[in-house]
Scaffold this motif. Structure first.
Motif, short mmCIF file in Angstrom:
data_model
loop_
_atom_site.label_atom_id
_atom_site.label_comp_id
_atom_site.label_asym_id
_atom_site.label_seq_id
_atom_site.Cartn_x
_atom_site.Cartn_y
_atom_site.Cartn_z
N ASP A 86 -36.74 82.88 -17.66
CA ASP A 86 -37.93 83.81 -17.45
C ASP A 86 -38.57 85.14 -18.25
N PHE A 87 -39.62 84.49 -19.35
CA PHE A 87 -39.52 86.08 -20.44
C PHE A 87 -40.55 86.34 -20.17
N PRO A 88 -40.87 86.91 -19.48
CA PRO A 88 -42.87 88.22 -19.59
C PRO A 88 -43.22 88.58 -20.93
N GLU A 89 -42.63 88.45 -21.86
CA GLU A 89 -43.16 88.76 -23.26
C GLU A 89 -42.10 87.78 -24.57
N LEU A 90 -43.10 86.98 -25.10
CA LEU A 90 -41.98 86.70 -25.94
C LEU A 90 -42.26 87.11 -27.89
N ARG A 91 -42.24 87.71 -28.54
CA ARG A 91 -42.56 88.91 -29.01
C ARG A 91 -42.06 87.30 -30.71
N PRO A 92 -43.41 88.01 -31.67
CA PRO A 92 -42.82 87.34 -33.16
C PRO A 92 -41.57 87.92 -33.47
N GLN A 93 -41.45 86.82 -34.04
CA GLN A 93 -39.98 87.18 -35.47
C GLN A 93 -38.34 87.75 -34.09
N GLU A 94 -38.64 87.42 -32.61
CA GLU A 94 -37.58 87.44 -31.35
C GLU A 94 -36.89 86.59 -31.24
N SER A 95 -35.76 86.89 -31.14
CA SER A 95 -34.42 85.90 -31.35
C SER A 95 -33.71 86.03 -30.17
N ARG A 96 -33.30 84.68 -29.07
CA ARG A 96 -32.33 85.18 -27.99
C ARG A 96 -31.78 84.00 -27.76
N PHE A 97 -30.40 83.63 -27.47
CA PHE A 97 -30.18 82.57 -26.64
C PHE A 97 -30.00 82.62 -25.24
N PHE A 98 -30.48 81.60 -24.50
CA PHE A 98 -30.49 81.01 -23.02
C PHE A 98 -30.09 79.46 -23.46
N GLY A 99 -29.30 79.66 -21.57
CA GLY A 99 -28.66 78.45 -21.78
C GLY A 99 -28.17 78.31 -20.51
N TRP A 100 -26.96 77.53 -20.48
CA TRP A 100 -26.00 77.07 -19.14
C TRP A 100 -24.94 76.15 -19.85
N ARG A 101 -23.78 76.46 -18.61
CA ARG A 101 -22.34 76.12 -19.23
C ARG A 101 -22.36 75.40 -18.04
N ALA A 102 -21.18 74.44 -18.27
CA ALA A 102 -21.27 73.86 -16.49
C ALA A 102 -19.88 73.06 -17.00
N TRP A 103 -19.21 73.07 -15.84
CA TRP A 103 -17.89 72.26 -15.64
C TRP A 103 -18.06 71.16 -15.00
N LEU A 104 -17.63 69.94 -15.13
CA LEU A 104 -18.27 68.47 -14.77
C LEU A 104 -16.52 67.68 -14.37
N GLU A 105 -15.98 66.68 -13.47
CA GLU A 105 -15.77 65.52 -13.36
C GLU A 105 -16.71 63.89 -13.33
N LEU A 106 -16.05 63.46 -15.07
CA LEU A 106 -16.75 62.63 -14.96
C LEU A 106 -15.96 61.36 -14.87
#
Length: 579
Positions: free
Chosen positions: A340-360
């Motif tokens: 959730d980003f209540p406000e994303l401003r011009p020229q704003e920079s962000r990292f977001f995501g996830w990291r998972a450990w899996l048995e494949l």
């Protein structure tokens, strides 16, 4: 460190610590391409009688006998340290281009062109056994006779060991070059093109089980006396060569031989008709970097990214946020991370995501058409979800409807119908990367498609024929199981599909990787099967979307994604029913 992080670390440590050291990949010193393999007792009398140089310490305990067809070497290999010794230093020419090694008692058997030969050890004098009309690739011998594979004939031929008279023949389980090993209860076959190992009934040739191998190009197989199942792999690979004679562009693409030996570890669930094989502990990261192409101001941006799914072949050990916390939403039996980003401003920079450990793990179903109860119907609600045109599938167009009828003809069995649809699409399409995904009617007219376009055509034809199916994706870990602890980046994303068989559930099917032979026949390695390196992230739903999608704002206009895999370890089977 929190208690949750401590538990997470303990879990990963437990998984890694249970890896058996004997499962190491053997890279024999001095070997080029191994096309034959046999287990040998290091104390065998014939081995001690061979004229050999004095032992070095690395030879002690060697238990694998392999055939290098490039040099004609018979190699005695120690799987613990990669040490290899040439047992035929004066007879290499006689074994050039040979394959299909079999050691039965004190007799060595092998194939070369259209001949089967043998020699009685320790004497390496070659004797002809039988000549065929076509080249032969594999041989296995026991008290019941000699079994020989021939890709051209499409059969495994059973011959009398004394007279060479054919006693019968079994249909080959795959379409590639095959090699053999014998156990009292079954005949085992590895197929290079199918990337598979099969267990066959010795009397009928019926496939009792099938397992995908962790590497491509399996060329030979053998069992040790302890029951460990070894498989050899061989071929050519491209590499980046540094040529000092080329001053302007010293780096150039060249090719080289590669070969290895690795245990195949598998477990078969006979009642459920599937086999799981070699698994890996894999870490995957999916991170978006806010980097708009144009200056934008967005309020209440909601960004949804699917998380890895749980399945028979994929277990999620842990998922953690990267850069920005997320909340969870559940869609059916799948979880989605919401940022959730209540406000994303011009020229704003962000990292977001996830990291998972899996048995494949790899999975391969071995259902037969006769196993299907055609009186069973789809579960309630499936028709409204998986038989309709809900993703621009052009199911109402004449070209797609005509293709759906032509693909299956009069077939009614769901497995045969799905395989006929796949083969029909492979006949009509050729693979190529495309800048955008077009609808199935346009793809069929063009005759060329990307993996996503293959999926679209397959979905449309299957649904028009009453087969419930859905898209699955989204990434493949680079298939480099010998590169542990190294960050790996996939080149592209990828999609495939699942189709539903009443009474059994969802079965996987690749989109285009089996379309490797012009006009067929096509391998079926990934028909009802997936290799270990596929990560199941979204099934029948969008992998990633925002609440601004309907307003025409594309993901690629807002962010860049960063995808990374790390293979940490090979892991043991998930149960004690393994081999």
């Amino acid at each position: 460190m929190t208690s949750e992080e401590t538990a997470h670390g303990d879990l990963l440590s437990k998984v890694v610590s249970t890896v058996d050291a004997q499962w190491r990949t053997v890279m024999p010193l001095g070997a080029y391409q191994l096309y034959g393999l046999a287990w040998v007792d290091p104390q065998a009398l014939w081995l001690r009688q061979l004229p050999r140089m004095p032992f070095c310490q690395g030879t002690v305990g060697s238990s694998l006998l392999a055939l290098d067809r490039v040099r004609g070497y018979l190699l005695l290999i120690n799987p613990e340290n990669d040490h290899s010794e040439i047992l035929n230093p004066y007879h290499g020419d006689e074994f050039l281009d040979a394959q299909g090694l079999c050691l039965w008692q004190d007799t060595l058997w092998f194939c070369q062109d259209d001949w089967v030969y043998y020699c009685v050890l320790p004497d390496l004098t070659i004797h002809p056994f039988e000549r065929f009309s076509y080249p032969v690739q594999g041989v296995a011998v026991d008290e019941q006779g000699v079994y020989i594979t021939c890709q051209k004939s499409g059969y495994i031929h059973h011959l009398d060991r004394q007279t060479g008279k054919e006693l019968g023949k079994l249909p080959a389980p795959g379409i590639g070059e095959e090699n053999l090993a014998i156990r009292p209860d079954a005949l085992w076959v590895c197929d290079r093109l199918e990337q598979s190992v099969y267990r066959l009934d010795r009397q009928t040739g019926e496939i009792l089980a099938a397992a995908l191998t962790p590497f491509t190009d399996p060329t030979a197989l053998s069992f040790s006396d302890q029951g460990l199942f070894w498989v050899t792999y061989a071929g050519e690979e491209p590499y980046l060569r540094d040529n000092p004679n080329n001053l302007e562009t010293p780096l150039e693409i060249a090719s080289r031989d590669y070969t290895s030996i690795h245990p195949l570890v598998f477990e078969t669930q006979e009642q459920e008709h599937y086999t799981l094989s070699n698994g890996y502990l894999v870490e995957m990261s999916y991170v978006e970097e806010i980097s708009p192409l144009d200056s934008v101001h967005l309020d209440n941006l909601e960004w949804r990214i699917a998380l890895p799914a749980e399945s028979l072949r994929q277990k999620v050990l842990r998922v953690e946020p990267v850069g920005t916390p997320f909340r969870l939403d559940t869609v059916g039996d799948q979880q989605v991370a919401i940022f959730d980003f209540p406000e994303l401003r011009p020229q704003e920079s962000r990292f977001f995501g996830w990291r998972a450990w899996l048995e494949l793990r790899a999975i391969k179903y071995h259902l037969r058409p006769d196993d299907i109860d055609e009186t069973l119907s789809l579960p309630e609600g499936f028709a409204q979800l998986y038989l309709i045109d809900n993703d621009e599938l052009s199911m109402s167009t004449a070209i797609v409807q005509d293709a759906a009828r032509e693909a299956v003809g009069t077939e009614t069995n769901i497995l045969r119908k799905m395989l006929k649809i796949r083969n029909y699409v492979y006949d009509r399409l050729s693979y190529a990367l495309r800048p955008k995904i077009e609808t199935p009617d346009l793809v069929l007219e063009r005759g060329v498609g990307s993996c996503g376009e293959y999926v679209g055509v397959l979905l449309a034809l299957a649904r028009l024929n009453g087969i419930a199916c859905r898209t699955v994706g989204r990434y493949k870990c680079p298939p480099l199981p010998d590169q542990r602890g190294v960050p790996l980046q996939p080149t592209y994303n990828h999609v495939w599909l699942e189709f539903y068989v009443p009474g059994y559930g969802w079965l996987p099917m690749e989109s285009n990787p089996d379309d490797v032979i012009d006009r067929g026949p096509y391998p079926t390695r990934f028909f009802m099967g997936l290799p270990w390196y596929h990560v199941e992230l979204s099934k029948g739903m969008r992998f990633e979307t925002t609440n601004y999608r309907d307003r025409g704002l594309r993901l690629g206009d807002l962010a860049l994604n960063h995808v990374r895999f790390t293979i940490h370890a090979e892991i043991p089977p998930s149960s004690e029913n393994s081999s």
